[in-house]
Design a protein around this motif. Structure first.
Motif, PDB file in Angstrom:
ATOM      1  N   PHE A 247       0.821  -1.205   0.000  1.00 26.22           N
ATOM      2  CA  PHE A 247       0.000   0.000   0.000  1.00 26.22           C
ATOM      3  C   PHE A 247       0.862   1.265   0.000  1.00 26.22           C
ATOM      4  O   PHE A 247       0.544   2.251  -0.666  1.00 26.22           O
ATOM      5  N   ASN A 248       1.957   1.250   0.759  1.00 23.50           N
ATOM      6  CA  ASN A 248       2.818   2.426   0.799  1.00 23.50           C
ATOM      7  C   ASN A 248       3.542   2.636  -0.523  1.00 23.50           C
ATOM      8  O   ASN A 248       3.888   3.766  -0.862  1.00 23.50           O
ATOM      9  N   ARG A 249       3.774   1.542  -1.262  1.00 21.15           N
ATOM     10  CA  ARG A 249       4.358   1.678  -2.596  1.00 21.15           C
ATOM     11  C   ARG A 249       3.361   2.340  -3.546  1.00 21.15           C
ATOM     12  O   ARG A 249       3.726   3.167  -4.381  1.00 21.15           O
ATOM     13  N   MET A 250       2.075   1.986  -3.408  1.00 23.84           N
ATOM     14  CA  MET A 250       1.050   2.576  -4.258  1.00 23.84           C
ATOM     15  C   MET A 250       0.850   4.058  -3.952  1.00 23.84           C
ATOM     16  O   MET A 250       0.685   4.877  -4.855  1.00 23.84           O
ATOM     17  N   TYR A 251       0.865   4.403  -2.665  1.00 28.97           N
ATOM     18  CA  TYR A 251       0.567   5.764  -2.230  1.00 28.97           C
ATOM     19  C   TYR A 251       1.854   6.424  -1.736  1.00 28.97           C
ATOM     20  O   TYR A 251       2.110   6.498  -0.537  1.00 28.97           O
ATOM     21  N   GLN A 252       2.664   6.885  -2.657  1.00 32.21           N
ATOM     22  CA  GLN A 252       3.920   7.524  -2.285  1.00 32.21           C
ATOM     23  C   GLN A 252       3.714   9.012  -2.033  1.00 32.21           C
ATOM     24  O   GLN A 252       2.709   9.612  -2.429  1.00 32.21           O
ATOM     25  N   ASP A 253       4.710   9.612  -1.370  1.00 31.32           N
ATOM     26  CA  ASP A 253       4.672  11.055  -1.168  1.00 31.32           C
ATOM     27  C   ASP A 253       4.717  11.765  -2.520  1.00 31.32           C
ATOM     28  O   ASP A 253       5.419  11.336  -3.439  1.00 31.32           O
ATOM     29  N   ILE A 254       3.980  12.847  -2.613  1.00 31.46           N
ATOM     30  CA  ILE A 254       3.954  13.645  -3.844  1.00 31.46           C
ATOM     31  C   ILE A 254       4.839  14.869  -3.652  1.00 31.46           C
ATOM     32  O   ILE A 254       4.583  15.697  -2.782  1.00 31.46           O
ATOM     33  N   ASP A 255       5.887  14.953  -4.456  1.00 35.92           N
ATOM     34  CA  ASP A 255       6.770  16.123  -4.454  1.00 35.92           C
ATOM     35  C   ASP A 255       6.449  16.941  -5.697  1.00 35.92           C
ATOM     36  O   ASP A 255       6.906  16.639  -6.792  1.00 35.92           O
ATOM     37  N   ILE A 256       5.655  17.977  -5.511  1.00 31.26           N
ATOM     38  CA  ILE A 256       5.209  18.776  -6.644  1.00 31.26           C
ATOM     39  C   ILE A 256       6.371  19.511  -7.298  1.00 31.26           C
ATOM     40  O   ILE A 256       6.320  19.885  -8.474  1.00 31.26           O
ATOM     41  N   TYR A 257       7.465  19.707  -6.554  1.00 32.71           N
ATOM     42  CA  TYR A 257       8.613  20.422  -7.094  1.00 32.71           C
ATOM     43  C   TYR A 257       9.567  19.521  -7.876  1.00 32.71           C
ATOM     44  O   TYR A 257      10.506  20.007  -8.503  1.00 32.71           O
ATOM     45  N   ALA A 258       9.344  18.208  -7.830  1.00 32.38           N
ATOM     46  CA  ALA A 258      10.162  17.300  -8.634  1.00 32.38           C
ATOM     47  C   ALA A 258       9.683  17.336 -10.082  1.00 32.38           C
ATOM     48  O   ALA A 258       8.530  17.683 -10.374  1.00 32.38           O
ATOM     49  N   ASN A 259      10.555  16.959 -11.005  1.00 30.17           N
ATOM     50  CA  ASN A 259      10.152  16.935 -12.409  1.00 30.17           C
ATOM     51  C   ASN A 259       9.113  15.862 -12.681  1.00 30.17           C
ATOM     52  O   ASN A 259       8.234  16.032 -13.531  1.00 30.17           O
ATOM     53  N   ASN A 260       9.212  14.741 -11.971  1.00 28.48           N
ATOM     54  CA  ASN A 260       8.261  13.652 -12.148  1.00 28.48           C
ATOM     55  C   ASN A 260       7.732  13.225 -10.795  1.00 28.48           C
ATOM     56  O   ASN A 260       8.474  13.165  -9.812  1.00 28.48           O
ATOM     57  N   VAL A 261       6.446  12.905 -10.758  1.00 31.49           N
ATOM     58  CA  VAL A 261       5.781  12.469  -9.532  1.00 31.49           C
ATOM     59  C   VAL A 261       5.522  10.973  -9.634  1.00 31.49           C
ATOM     60  O   VAL A 261       4.886  10.507 -10.592  1.00 31.49           O
ATOM     61  N   SER A 262       6.018  10.205  -8.670  1.00 29.72           N
ATOM     62  CA  SER A 262       5.835   8.756  -8.678  1.00 29.72           C
ATOM     63  C   SER A 262       4.502   8.397  -8.051  1.00 29.72           C
ATOM     64  O   SER A 262       4.221   8.772  -6.907  1.00 29.72           O
ATOM     65  N   LEU A 263       3.670   7.684  -8.821  1.00 27.90           N
ATOM     66  CA  LEU A 263       2.372   7.234  -8.338  1.00 27.90           C
ATOM     67  C   LEU A 263       2.085   5.854  -8.918  1.00 27.90           C
ATOM     68  O   LEU A 263       2.215   5.651 -10.136  1.00 27.90           O
ATOM     69  N   LEU A 264       1.740   4.898  -8.068  1.00 31.06           N
ATOM     70  CA  LEU A 264       1.323   3.572  -8.516  1.00 31.06           C
ATOM     71  C   LEU A 264       2.385   2.919  -9.404  1.00 31.06           C
ATOM     72  O   LEU A 264       2.066   2.198 -10.345  1.00 31.06           O
ATOM     73  N   GLY A 265       3.651   3.153  -9.097  1.00 35.58           N
ATOM     74  CA  GLY A 265       4.713   2.557  -9.888  1.00 35.58           C
ATOM     75  C   GLY A 265       4.960   3.243 -11.217  1.00 35.58           C
ATOM     76  O   GLY A 265       5.798   2.802 -11.999  1.00 35.58           O
ATOM     77  N   ASN A 266       4.235   4.328 -11.504  1.00 32.86           N
ATOM     78  CA  ASN A 266       4.425   5.105 -12.729  1.00 32.86           C
ATOM     79  C   ASN A 266       4.945   6.491 -12.366  1.00 32.86           C
ATOM     80  O   ASN A 266       4.933   6.901 -11.207  1.00 32.86           O
ATOM     81  N   GLN A 267       5.381   7.204 -13.371  1.00 29.99           N
ATOM     82  CA  GLN A 267       5.827   8.570 -13.164  1.00 29.99           C
ATOM     83  C   GLN A 267       5.004   9.515 -14.025  1.00 29.99           C
ATOM     84  O   GLN A 267       4.913   9.344 -15.244  1.00 29.99           O
ATOM     85  N   LEU A 268       4.388  10.499 -13.380  1.00 32.97           N
ATOM     86  CA  LEU A 268       3.604  11.521 -14.060  1.00 32.97           C
ATOM     87  C   LEU A 268       4.371  12.830 -14.023  1.00 32.97           C
ATOM     88  O   LEU A 268       4.925  13.209 -12.980  1.00 32.97           O
ATOM     89  N   LEU A 269       4.405  13.506 -15.150  1.00 30.71           N
ATOM     90  CA  LEU A 269       5.140  14.764 -15.240  1.00 30.71           C
ATOM     91  C   LEU A 269       4.481  15.810 -14.350  1.00 30.71           C
ATOM     92  O   LEU A 269       3.272  16.051 -14.419  1.00 30.71           O
TER      93      LEU A 269
END
Length: 856
Positions: A247-269
């Motif tokens: 569950f913690n892998r699925m719901y990672q911290d969101i760093d809006i200042y990073a170039n990519n945000v890791s969510l659900l094992g994917n990376q969203l710009l």
């Protein structure tokens, strides 16, 4: 460690005493706290982002995704204004000095119009050039480094996490099933805006409290866990620790200042990534002048709706820092994420004394379901609060030294008073009941039966307390040497012993009429499970079984039923007797070493033979005996795992993994026939390429010192099954190539649907493009060439005398593939093309290979 925790504890007590004794009275005298929900007067729908303000005082707030707000009104003001585009502005009077709940209903604006002439015109084309919204986001990008916590020399704070999960959108028919007749209290009513349905069944909750430390130079992050609490399922069915990790892998911290945000094992710009104006459209949609400092509401949306991007709003300060004061994020349903019906996140930032901002609270809610629009699903929400920020106040070196994560004593046995004291917000009635309700749920026999079936299907093991039988996919298989093969095995669990583990199986082949068996015993030296990081154990084992030379499978048993189906000629096997003694030691910095001794006897079976030449005549060899000493080194910086009580699976991340192995043959020791040294080096890394997905790259090399027969050469990993194996050559025949020196390069590229998402109709299927390339350079030196040394085992030939085993020449072995992944959300299909050595006998130039894999 005890002194550190004691300091933190006393600091918390001091803060608590201040709050209890003096602070409330002072605050009460100066401000009035109001909270409530804002909704549409007609539809009763909760309204997000409503402005709640006291214009005369220059203070205000916005409602969250659920329409909830909290506002502290300075004395002596008693009027609060609720303003929302498209609705009538409402002014409410409050009682000064008294905390109160104020729920408001807004009425949509309606007016009678005279005759209106509507003239259509083409909407102007969106452009970045001379666009004030793009100019603003570039200011945010230019200033983001100074607005990150890492811009400070030292940062520390308390981090409280709360994660809840529930089955959502349950029908009345499901709720009223006979098995739940006496358990209606388990169900809760929840608004459809939150969980996609009315009836929910809460099934999981987890809370964590930790103190986080950051030092810029030399860079060091440290987490001190202060408390953990989670729902406990019956350990016979569900591994609670593994569930928490997942569950913690699925719901990672969101760093809006990073170039990519890791969510659900994917990376969203991220919308404030350096290149975000290339992929997003930005619009200035509001100016919040009543805020201090003033805020600009900046809305954004993807240029291509199916790309791995966010929709949402940023609230940016106009004080020269261009910091994000609040971020609201969601994703389009057309995005290529599996099983996600909706995803919403909100980030709130609080002001530091230097007028910069730090993240104070984040909330991430995801509604999962097989269907996008209907049917039951699974709703999860994670909220994180950051408190007691300390900026540029260094601690002693003992705080930053040592492992990156440590735990205070008894973190999982904190009393209720500890949690009441340290939670930023009290639990709701629903949340308070989850811990006890899940215990009640597990008393329902039908629910326990469902868990038992579910566990067996996923793990392949049937638990009997201290012992488990399995895995089920190896109970039956077949091959040309053994014919039909039956196998039964199992392993012990921590219920028998937390330090000693046994694993065994027995198998019988009905064609060769021979028994095979395996037995291992493992003893933990650090009073932890042998599957728990960091490992420190000794293991002794013996195995008598069959094996295909050169086939190396990862996380899969060779007698898996699905791997019984193979292409081409598959009759070259070995009977192996293997005695092993291994010592494994991992360190907290993720460096590990393994020392081992192995006695190995190989006997050919089926179409395989060992044969040298004496006096120009073939001389069959019954078996080959070796004794080896082995040293293996591995470094996997910042590696994480899906950790279970009887398994540990590495989670692929952005950090490389390095492995070095030295194997030494010992002639004359325990019957060993050869002296040699085999050195192998391997490096693997996942490269994240933002919108182009990710690439898994592996570089490997090996060299054998000494003269050895071909079974002791590096027999390259071939694959004649119809499954696509990432670390094997999928169109190479078993035993086709051997080398005493080699270098290889693998790349597997997953585009995450970047191209398919732009194709009409195709994009609805959420397919993903994949491609791979595998290169192998190698060869055999003269001293190991059986043509030049008849006393060595000769390379294999078929019945017509044509060679079937070869040495690589100047040309590398090469194969490439293109494929489609995410078929029905669980299958990958590749077309593989062999590019070189096409004149070798019995080869396949083309192949279709499949692989089961479930991703989000």
């Amino acid at each position: 460690m005890n002194s550190l925790f004691t300091a933190l504890r006393y600091r918390s007590v001091a803060c608590l005493l201040l709050a209890l004794l003096g602070l409330p009275a002072a605050v009460a005298a100066q401000t009035t706290t109001i909270e409530g929900v804002v909704m549409d007067a007609k539809t009763k729908e909760k309204l997000p982002y409503v402005t709640v303000a006291v214009p005369q005082a220059g203070v205000g707030a916005n409602t969250d995704l659920d329409g909830h707000y909290t506002l502290r009104v300075p004395a002596p003001y008693t009027s609060v204004v609720f303003n929302y585009l498209g609705y009538r502005t409402v002014t409410k009077t409050i009682v000064a000095g008294v905390p109160q709940e104020l729920n408001v209903q807004l009425t949509p604006t309606a007016a009678l119009l005279n005759e209106v002439v509507v003239k259509g015109q083409k909407q102007p084309r969106y452009r970045n050039k001379e666009n004030p919204a793009v100019a603003l986001i570039r200011q945010v990008i230019d200033n983001k480094e100074k607005n990150r916590p890492e811009s400070y020399d030292y940062v520390e704070y308390d981090k409280y996490e709360k994660m809840t999960f529930a089955f959502s959108n349950l029908s009345e028919k499901f709720k009223n099933k006979k098995i739940f007749r006496n358990y209606q209290f388990l169900f809760e009513k929840q608004d459809s805006t939150a969980a996609g349905g009315v009836n929910i069944l809460p099934v999981y909750m987890e809370e964590k409290l930790a103190r986080e430390y950051y030092r810029k130079n030399p860079e060091k992050r440290k987490t001190v866990a202060l408390g953990t609490k989670q729902v406990q399922f019956d350990k016979h069915f569900i591994d609670n620790e593994g569930l928490s990790t997942y569950f913690n892998r699925m719901y990672q911290d969101i760093d809006i200042y990073a170039n990519n945000v890791s969510l659900l094992g994917n990376q969203l710009l991220s919308p404030i990534a350096n290149n975000s104006p290339t992929f997003y459209q930005f619009y200035i949609t509001d100016t919040l002048k009543q805020q201090t400092p003033q805020l600009i509401e900046l809305s954004f949306t993807p240029r291509a709706k199916g790309d791995m991007l966010f929709n949402g709003k940023l609230y940016v300060t106009l004080d020269g820092n261009y910091a994000v004061q609040q971020a609201v994020l969601s994703v389009d349903k057309r995005i290529n994420l599996n099983f996600v019906k909706s995803l919403n996140a909100r980030l709130d930032f609080a002001e530091n004394p230097d007028k910069r901002y730090h993240l104070s609270k984040s909330a991430l809610a995801i509604d999962f379901g097989v269907s996008q629009n209907k049917g039951s699903g699974f709703y999860g929400e994670r909220t994180v609060s950051y408190q007691h920020y300390e900026i540029n106040k260094p601690e002693g070196p003992e705080v930053y030294d040592g492992p990156a994560q440590i735990a205070a004593d008894s973190t999982d046995h904190r009393p209720d008073a500890f949690w009441r004291r340290n939670r930023p917000d009290s639990l709701t009635q629903v949340e308070k009941a989850i811990y006890t309700n899940v215990d009640t749920l597990q008393t329902i026999k039908s629910f326990r039966r469902t868990l038992e079936i579910f566990t067996f299907v996923l793990s392949g093991y049937k638990s009997f307390g201290p012992f488990e039988i399995g895995p089920s996919n190896t109970f039956y298989s077949f091959n040309p040497v053994e014919g039909f093969r039956l196998r039964l095995g199992g392993r012990t669990t921590p219920e028998l012993s937390k330090r000693i583990y046994f694993e065994t199986y027995s198998a019988y082949g009905f064609k060769d009429e021979r028994w095979k068996y395996f037995l291992s015993s493992t003893y933990s030296l650090n009073n932890k499970s042998v599957y728990t990081f960091p490992q420190n154990f000794i293991r002794a084992s013996f195995q008598r079984d069959t094996k295909i030379p050169g086939q190396e499978l990862e996380f899969v048993q060779e007698d898996n039923f699905l791997l019984s189906f193979k292409r081409g000629v598959n009759d070259k096997w070995l009977y192996n007797d293997v005695y092993r003694l291994d010592y494994v030691h991992e360190f907290n910095n993720h460096f590990s070493y393994t020392l081992g001794v192995k006695k190995w006897q190989q006997a050919p079976a089926g179409g395989l033979y060992f044969r040298n030449v004496e006096d120009d005549r073939p001389n069959p060899v019954a078996n080959l005996s070796t004794t080896e000493a082995m040293l293996s080194l591995r470094w996997a910086p910042k590696e994480t795992f899906y950790q279970g009580k009887l398994y540990r699976v590495p989670i692929i991340g952005p950090y490389p993994v390095f492995t070095a192995r030295l194997t030494t043959g010992l002639k004359g020791v325990l019957g060993g026939e050869y002296n040699y040294k085999n050195v192998a080096l391997n490096a693997t890394k996942r490269f994240y390429l933002s919108q182009l997905g990710h690439a898994d790259v592996t570089v490997e090399g090996g060299y054998i010192f000494g003269q050895v027969p071909f079974p002791l050469l590096d027999i390259h990993r071939a694959n004649q099954t119809y499954s696509y194996q990432l670390n094997s050559y999928n169109l190479m025949n078993f035993l086709e190539f051997s080398s005493d020196h080699y270098a290889s390069f693998f790349i597997d590229q997953n585009f995450n649907g970047f191209f398919f998402n732009k194709l009409p109709l195709i994009k609805q299927l959420k397919l993903r493009e994949v491609a791979s390339l595998k290169l192998l350079y190698g060869g055999i030196r003269d001293q190991n060439n059986p043509t030049l040394h008849p006393e060595l085992y000769q390379f294999l030939q078929d019945a017509q005398g044509q060679p079937t085993t070869f040495a690589l020449g100047r040309q590398p072995y090469a194969e490439a593939s293109v494929g489609v992944a995410n078929i029905f959300k669980l299958f990958r299909l590749d077309i593989v093309k062999r590019l070189t050595y096409l004149d070798n006998p019995n080869i396949s130039e083309w192949g279709l290979r499949g692989r089961f894999k479930v991703d989000f």
